[in-house]
Design a protein around this motif. Structure first.
Motif, PDB file in Angstrom:
ATOM      1  N   LEU A  92     -47.186  -0.291 -45.054  1.00 20.95           N
ATOM      2  CA  LEU A  92     -46.635   0.565 -44.008  1.00 20.95           C
ATOM      3  C   LEU A  92     -45.356  -0.095 -43.513  1.00 20.95           C
ATOM      4  O   LEU A  92     -45.394  -1.033 -42.723  1.00 20.95           O
ATOM      5  CB  LEU A  92     -47.649   0.707 -42.871  1.00 20.95           C
ATOM      6  CG  LEU A  92     -47.461   1.904 -41.950  1.00 20.95           C
ATOM      7  CD1 LEU A  92     -47.746   3.190 -42.701  1.00 20.95           C
ATOM      8  CD2 LEU A  92     -48.420   1.807 -40.769  1.00 20.95           C
ATOM      9  N   SER A  96     -41.884   3.672 -40.540  1.00 20.26           N
ATOM     10  CA  SER A  96     -42.830   4.741 -40.894  1.00 20.26           C
ATOM     11  C   SER A  96     -43.238   5.479 -39.630  1.00 20.26           C
ATOM     12  O   SER A  96     -43.510   4.861 -38.595  1.00 20.26           O
ATOM     13  CB  SER A  96     -44.065   4.140 -41.550  1.00 20.26           C
ATOM     14  OG  SER A  96     -45.103   5.101 -41.535  1.00 20.26           O
ATOM     15  N   TYR A  98     -45.904   6.640 -38.909  1.00 19.88           N
ATOM     16  CA  TYR A  98     -47.293   6.428 -38.536  1.00 19.88           C
ATOM     17  C   TYR A  98     -47.572   5.046 -37.963  1.00 19.88           C
ATOM     18  O   TYR A  98     -48.694   4.774 -37.545  1.00 19.88           O
ATOM     19  CB  TYR A  98     -48.207   6.706 -39.729  1.00 19.88           C
ATOM     20  CG  TYR A  98     -48.166   8.154 -40.099  1.00 19.88           C
ATOM     21  CD1 TYR A  98     -47.569   8.565 -41.281  1.00 19.88           C
ATOM     22  CD2 TYR A  98     -48.668   9.111 -39.231  1.00 19.88           C
ATOM     23  CE1 TYR A  98     -47.488   9.901 -41.603  1.00 19.88           C
ATOM     24  CE2 TYR A  98     -48.591  10.452 -39.552  1.00 19.88           C
ATOM     25  CZ  TYR A  98     -48.010  10.852 -40.736  1.00 19.88           C
ATOM     26  OH  TYR A  98     -47.926  12.158 -41.048  1.00 19.88           O
ATOM     27  N   ARG A 101     -49.623   4.672 -34.752  1.00 15.97           N
ATOM     28  CA  ARG A 101     -50.528   5.812 -34.564  1.00 15.97           C
ATOM     29  C   ARG A 101     -51.856   5.533 -35.259  1.00 15.97           C
ATOM     30  O   ARG A 101     -52.068   4.431 -35.762  1.00 15.97           O
ATOM     31  CB  ARG A 101     -49.858   7.081 -35.097  1.00 15.97           C
ATOM     32  CG  ARG A 101     -48.627   7.406 -34.254  1.00 15.97           C
ATOM     33  CD  ARG A 101     -47.821   8.531 -34.836  1.00 15.97           C
ATOM     34  NE  ARG A 101     -48.549   9.810 -34.890  1.00 15.97           N
ATOM     35  CZ  ARG A 101     -48.053  10.882 -35.478  1.00 15.97           C
ATOM     36  NH1 ARG A 101     -46.871  10.838 -36.045  1.00 15.97           N
ATOM     37  NH2 ARG A 101     -48.744  11.984 -35.485  1.00 15.97           N
ATOM     38  N   THR A 102     -52.738   6.516 -35.273  1.00 18.62           N
ATOM     39  CA  THR A 102     -54.039   6.250 -35.895  1.00 18.62           C
ATOM     40  C   THR A 102     -54.056   6.746 -37.333  1.00 18.62           C
ATOM     41  O   THR A 102     -53.230   7.566 -37.748  1.00 18.62           O
ATOM     42  CB  THR A 102     -55.178   6.961 -35.140  1.00 18.62           C
ATOM     43  OG1 THR A 102     -54.981   8.360 -35.269  1.00 18.62           O
ATOM     44  CG2 THR A 102     -55.205   6.568 -33.673  1.00 18.62           C
ATOM     45  N   LEU A 103     -55.044   6.241 -38.054  1.00 18.88           N
ATOM     46  CA  LEU A 103     -55.217   6.658 -39.438  1.00 18.88           C
ATOM     47  C   LEU A 103     -55.463   8.164 -39.524  1.00 18.88           C
ATOM     48  O   LEU A 103     -54.975   8.847 -40.417  1.00 18.88           O
ATOM     49  CB  LEU A 103     -56.402   5.889 -40.029  1.00 18.88           C
ATOM     50  CG  LEU A 103     -56.666   6.076 -41.510  1.00 18.88           C
ATOM     51  CD1 LEU A 103     -55.434   5.735 -42.313  1.00 18.88           C
ATOM     52  CD2 LEU A 103     -57.835   5.194 -41.935  1.00 18.88           C
ATOM     53  N   ASP A 105     -54.236  10.430 -37.770  1.00 16.03           N
ATOM     54  CA  ASP A 105     -52.993  11.198 -37.630  1.00 16.03           C
ATOM     55  C   ASP A 105     -52.339  11.494 -38.977  1.00 16.03           C
ATOM     56  O   ASP A 105     -51.600  12.465 -39.115  1.00 16.03           O
ATOM     57  CB  ASP A 105     -51.996  10.424 -36.747  1.00 16.03           C
ATOM     58  CG  ASP A 105     -52.411  10.448 -35.281  1.00 16.03           C
ATOM     59  OD1 ASP A 105     -53.183  11.363 -34.909  1.00 16.03           O
ATOM     60  OD2 ASP A 105     -51.974   9.565 -34.524  1.00 16.03           O
ATOM     61  N   THR A 106     -52.567  10.613 -39.965  1.00 18.63           N
ATOM     62  CA  THR A 106     -51.890  10.831 -41.253  1.00 18.63           C
ATOM     63  C   THR A 106     -52.505  11.992 -42.008  1.00 18.63           C
ATOM     64  O   THR A 106     -51.850  12.582 -42.860  1.00 18.63           O
ATOM     65  CB  THR A 106     -52.025   9.591 -42.160  1.00 18.63           C
ATOM     66  OG1 THR A 106     -53.413   9.385 -42.435  1.00 18.63           O
ATOM     67  CG2 THR A 106     -51.455   8.356 -41.488  1.00 18.63           C
ATOM     68  N   ASP A 134     -56.253   2.130 -35.676  1.00 17.68           N
ATOM     69  CA  ASP A 134     -54.800   2.115 -35.452  1.00 17.68           C
ATOM     70  C   ASP A 134     -54.068   1.576 -36.677  1.00 17.68           C
ATOM     71  O   ASP A 134     -54.573   0.713 -37.390  1.00 17.68           O
ATOM     72  CB  ASP A 134     -54.476   1.227 -34.251  1.00 17.68           C
ATOM     73  CG  ASP A 134     -54.885   1.891 -32.954  1.00 17.68           C
ATOM     74  OD1 ASP A 134     -55.562   1.241 -32.148  1.00 17.68           O
ATOM     75  OD2 ASP A 134     -54.535   3.073 -32.768  1.00 17.68           O
ATOM     76  N   LEU A 135     -52.881   2.104 -36.889  1.00 13.97           N
ATOM     77  CA  LEU A 135     -52.026   1.591 -37.955  1.00 13.97           C
ATOM     78  C   LEU A 135     -50.898   0.794 -37.318  1.00 13.97           C
ATOM     79  O   LEU A 135     -50.319   1.206 -36.315  1.00 13.97           O
ATOM     80  CB  LEU A 135     -51.443   2.748 -38.774  1.00 13.97           C
ATOM     81  CG  LEU A 135     -52.456   3.558 -39.578  1.00 13.97           C
ATOM     82  CD1 LEU A 135     -51.759   4.699 -40.291  1.00 13.97           C
ATOM     83  CD2 LEU A 135     -53.149   2.656 -40.582  1.00 13.97           C
ATOM     84  N   LEU A 157     -46.394   8.376 -46.016  1.00 15.33           N
ATOM     85  CA  LEU A 157     -46.342   7.224 -45.106  1.00 15.33           C
ATOM     86  C   LEU A 157     -44.898   6.863 -44.763  1.00 15.33           C
ATOM     87  O   LEU A 157     -44.605   6.384 -43.679  1.00 15.33           O
ATOM     88  CB  LEU A 157     -47.044   6.019 -45.740  1.00 15.33           C
ATOM     89  CG  LEU A 157     -48.561   6.160 -45.895  1.00 15.33           C
ATOM     90  CD1 LEU A 157     -49.128   4.971 -46.631  1.00 15.33           C
ATOM     91  CD2 LEU A 157     -49.220   6.322 -44.538  1.00 15.33           C
ATOM     92  N   GLY A 160     -43.400  10.916 -43.301  1.00 22.25           N
ATOM     93  CA  GLY A 160     -44.198  11.750 -42.388  1.00 22.25           C
ATOM     94  C   GLY A 160     -44.444  13.097 -42.967  1.00 22.25           C
ATOM     95  O   GLY A 160     -43.991  13.433 -44.042  1.00 22.25           O
TER      96      GLY A 160
END
Lengths: 160, 393
Positions: A92, A96, A98, A101-103, A105-106, A134-135, A157, A160
Motif C-alpha cells: 500500500l 493510496s 485507502y 481507511r479500513t479494509l 472500504d476497498t 485499518d490499512l 489500491l 481507488g
C-alpha cells in the motif's frame, strides 16, 4: 468431522455439521450471495432450526476470517496447487486512497474477486484481517485471486 | 389521440398495480391474487374499462408468461433437474397423481369433458414455485431438514409442466388424434433434446449470452432476444412458448447468467403483473359468484391432497412429524402455473366459467397457503428455557 451437503434447488446449497458435543448446525449458501446459519435447537423437533441468522456477504467474510485464521497457510498451499489462482504481495504505497481507511472500504472481494488473507505490517502479520481492519501506509497485503483480479486490485489500491 | 389514451390507461394501470403490490407485501401475501382482482375490476363488466390499451396488454401478457418461465428455469441448473428426478421421482409421481385427480374429477362433474379435465388437472397439480420459495425464505425455513424435499417436489412439478404444456396446447388446438399424437411426439422430442443439451453443454450455451466484459445493455438485449426467439420457435412447434422459455433458463447458468437474470427481473415483474391482470380482464366478474362454491370445494380437497403428498415425501426422506406437516402445508399455494394453464384454456375457447373457477381457486390457495404455513407445524412459544440444553435422546 461429518459435513453433509444437500442441494436446495433454486436456492443454493445447505451444509450440515454435527459437532462432537452433539450440536447440529446448518449453513445455507444462497445463490444470491447471502448466507444463513441455522441451529437445530428444538428438543422436540430435530428437523427444525429455531435460531436462524442471515448473513450478508461482508458479514460472512468477517466470520470466515475469524474462524479461518489458523487455516490460512494450509489454504494458501492448497490454492496454489489448484492452479489458476496466484498469491501475491501488494504494498500500500503512500498516496493510496485507502491508507488510513479500513479494509472493508476497498470492497476488494466484491470488486475484484480477490481475497486479502493477511496484512504484514512492520514485520508482524495480521492473519485473516476483517473488514474493520485499518490499512496503513506501507502495509503489505497478501492476496489470493486470479491473475486478472490481482491486477485489478493492484490498480484499485493505487487509484481507488 | 389514441396514443394519449393508451399512455394514460397504461400509466394508471401500473400505478394501481404498484399500490396493490405494496399492500400485499405489507401483509406478507403474494401479489398474484391481488393482480387477478385488479384485472377483474378493470375488465368488461368491471369498474373501469380499458379499451385503448387492450392490444398492448395482450402482448404484454405473452411477454409476461415467457419471462416468468424463463426466470423460473434460470433458478435451476440441468444438474439439479437430473438429481431431483433421480432421487425424488416416486414422490413426484405420487404428488402429481394425488393433486391432478381433484381437478380432473371436478371438471368431469361440472361437465367440461376430457379437455376440461386435462386443464383443471394441471391447475390443481402444480404448486407455485415462486410463492413457496418466497414463503420458505421469509419464514427462515431454508435450513430446515424438510426444505430440500419441498424444493425437490417443486422442481419435479416444473419439469412435469415442460412435458404437460405441449400436450395441452396440442389438445387445445383441436387437431384429430392421429395428427395430434404426431405433433405431441415431435414437441416432446424437442423438449427432451433441449433438456439433454441443457444438461450436457450448459457452459458452452451460457457463453452465447455474454462474457464478463459484456455491457449491461448488450447482455439484456441478447438474453431477451434469445429467450423470445426460442419461445417463438417452441410455439411454432406446438411445444408452447412458456416451455421454450423455461428450457432456455435451464440451459444457461453461471455468474453471467445470474447478472442477466438480475437485469431482466424488473422487466419480468412488470410484465408478469400485466399477465395476471390480463387473465383477470378476460373474466366477467358476474361469473365469479357462481363458481365460488365449486372453487372452494376444489381448493379444500386439493389443499388436503397437497398436504398429503408433501407429508408422504417428507416421511420417505426421514423427516419427523412436525417437519412432515410443515412440508405438506408449504406446498399448498397455487399461482402462476395454474393461471398460465387456465389462460391457455380460455384463449382457445373453453368455457369462461372454467377461467373464473381457476381464478377463484388460485385466489383462495395463494392467500391461504402462506397464512397456513405460518402456523402449522410450528412449535408453541417456549414455556421454559430449562431443557434447551438437555442432550438429545
Amino acid at each position: 468431522m461429518d459435513i453433509r451437503e444437500t442441494s436446495l434447488p433454486g436456492i443454493g446449497v445447505r451444509y450440515d455439521l454435527s459437532t462432537r458435543a452433539g450440536g447440529r448446525l446448518a449453513v445455507v449458501v444462497r445463490r444470491d450471495g447471502r448466507y444463513e446459519l441455522g441451529v437445530y435447537d428444538d428438543p422436540r423437533d430435530e428437523d427444525l432450526c429455531r435460531t436462524v441468522l442471515a448473513l450478508q456477504d461482508d458479514e460472512a467474510d468477517a466470520l470466515a476470517g475469524i474462524l479461518g485464521a489458523p487455516r490460512i497457510l494450509d489454504a494458501l498451499q492448497e490454492l496454489q496447487a489448484l492452479g489458476g489462482l496466484q498469491t501475491e504481495q501488494l504494498r500500500l504505497n503512500a498516496g493510496s486512497p485507502y491508507a488510513g481507511r479500513t479494509l472493508g472500504d476497498t470492497q476488494a472481494r466484491t470488486r475484484t474477486g480477490v481475497s486479502i488473507v493477511a496484512i504484514v505490517r512492520e514485520g508482524t502479520s495480521i492473519a485473516s484481517p476483517t473488514p474493520a481492519t485499518d490499512l496503513v501506509e506501507d502495509d503489505v497485503l497478501v492476496v489470493v485471486g486470479t491473475p486478472d483480479g490481482v491486477r485489478d486490485l493492484r490498480a484499485l489500491l493505487r487509484d481507488g | 389521440m389514441h396514443a394519449a389514451r393508451l399512455l394514460v390507461e397504461l400509466g394508471a394501470t401500473l400505478l394501481v398495480l404498484s399500490f396493490v403490490a405494496t399492500q400485499a407485501r405489507r401483509v406478507g401475501l403474494s401479489p398474484i391474487p391481488l393482480y387477478l382482482l385488479a384485472g377483474l375490476a378493470f375488465g368488461s363488466g368491471g369498474l373501469v374499462a380499458l379499451d385503448a390499451s387492450a392490444d398492448f396488454i395482450r402482448t404484454g401478457a405473452d411477454l409476461g408468461v415467457v419471462l416468468l418461465l424463463f426466470s423460473l428455469g434460470l433458478e435451476y441448473s440441468g444438474a439439479e433437474l437430473v438429481a431431483g428426478l433421480r432421487r425424488h421421482a416416486p414422490d413426484g409421481v405420487l404428488d402429481l397423481l394425488l393433486n391432478a385427480t381433484p381437478g380432473a374429477v371436478a371438471a368431469l362433474l361440472l361437465g367440461w369433458g376430457a379437455t376440461g379435465a386435462l386443464v383443471l388437472a394441471g391447475v390443481t397439480a402444480v404448486s407455485s414455485s415462486g410463492i413457496v420459495a418466497q414463503v420458505l425464505t421469509d419464514l427462515g425455513r431454508l435450513a430446515n431438514r424438510e426444505t430440500p424435499v419441498v424444493l425437490s417436489l417443486l422442481v419435479l412439478e416444473d419439469v412435469a409442466m415442460a412435458a404437460y404444456l405441449p400436450v395441452l396446447t396440442t389438445v387445445l388446438s383441436g387437431i384429430d388424434v392421429a395428427g395430434g399424437a404426431l405433433r405431441v411426439g415431435l414437441a416432446l422430442a424437442a423438449v427432451a433434446l433441449i433438456l439433454i443439451a441443457a444438461v450436457r453443454y450448459t457452459g458452452r450455451l451460457s457463453t452465447i449470452v455474454g462474457g464478463e466484459r459484456t455491457s449491461d445493455d448488450v447482455l439484456v438485449m441478447r438474453t431477451l432476444g434469445l429467450v423470445l426467439l426460442v419461445a417463438g420457435l417452441a410455439q411454432q412447434l406446438q411445444a408452447s412458448a412458456a416451455v421454450g422459455a423455461f428450457l432456455v433458463g435451464v440451459a444457461i447458468s453461471g455468474p453471467i447468467v445470474q447478472r442477466a437474470g438480475d437485469l431482466i427481473s424488473p422487466l419480468r415483474d412488470v410484465f408478469a403483473a400485466v399477465f395476471f391482470v390480463f387473465f383477470g380482464l378476460q373474466l366477467d366478474p358476474a361469473t365469479i359468484p357462481g363458481v365460488v362454491l365449486p372453487a372452494t370445494a376444489l381448493a379444500s380437497v386439493s389443499l388436503l391432497s397437497k398436504v398429503a403428498s408433501g407429508w408422504l415425501a417428507a416421511r420417505r426422506a426421514g423427516v419427523g412429524r412436525a417437519g412432515r406437516r410443515r412440508a405438506g402445508v408449504a406446498l399448498v399455494p397455487r399461482g402462476e402455473f395454474s393461471i398460465v394453464i387456465a389462460g391457455l384454456a380460455v384463449a382457445s375457447g373453453l368455457p369462461a366459467r372454467l377461467g373464473a373457477l381457476a381464478a377463484t381457486y388460485v385466489l383462495l390457495l395463494a392467500c391461504a397457503g402462506p397464512v397456513l404455513a405460518r402456523f402449522i407445524g410450528v412449535p408453541r412459544a417456549r414455556t421454559s428455557s430449562g431443557n434447551d440444553n438437555a442432550p438429545r435422546p
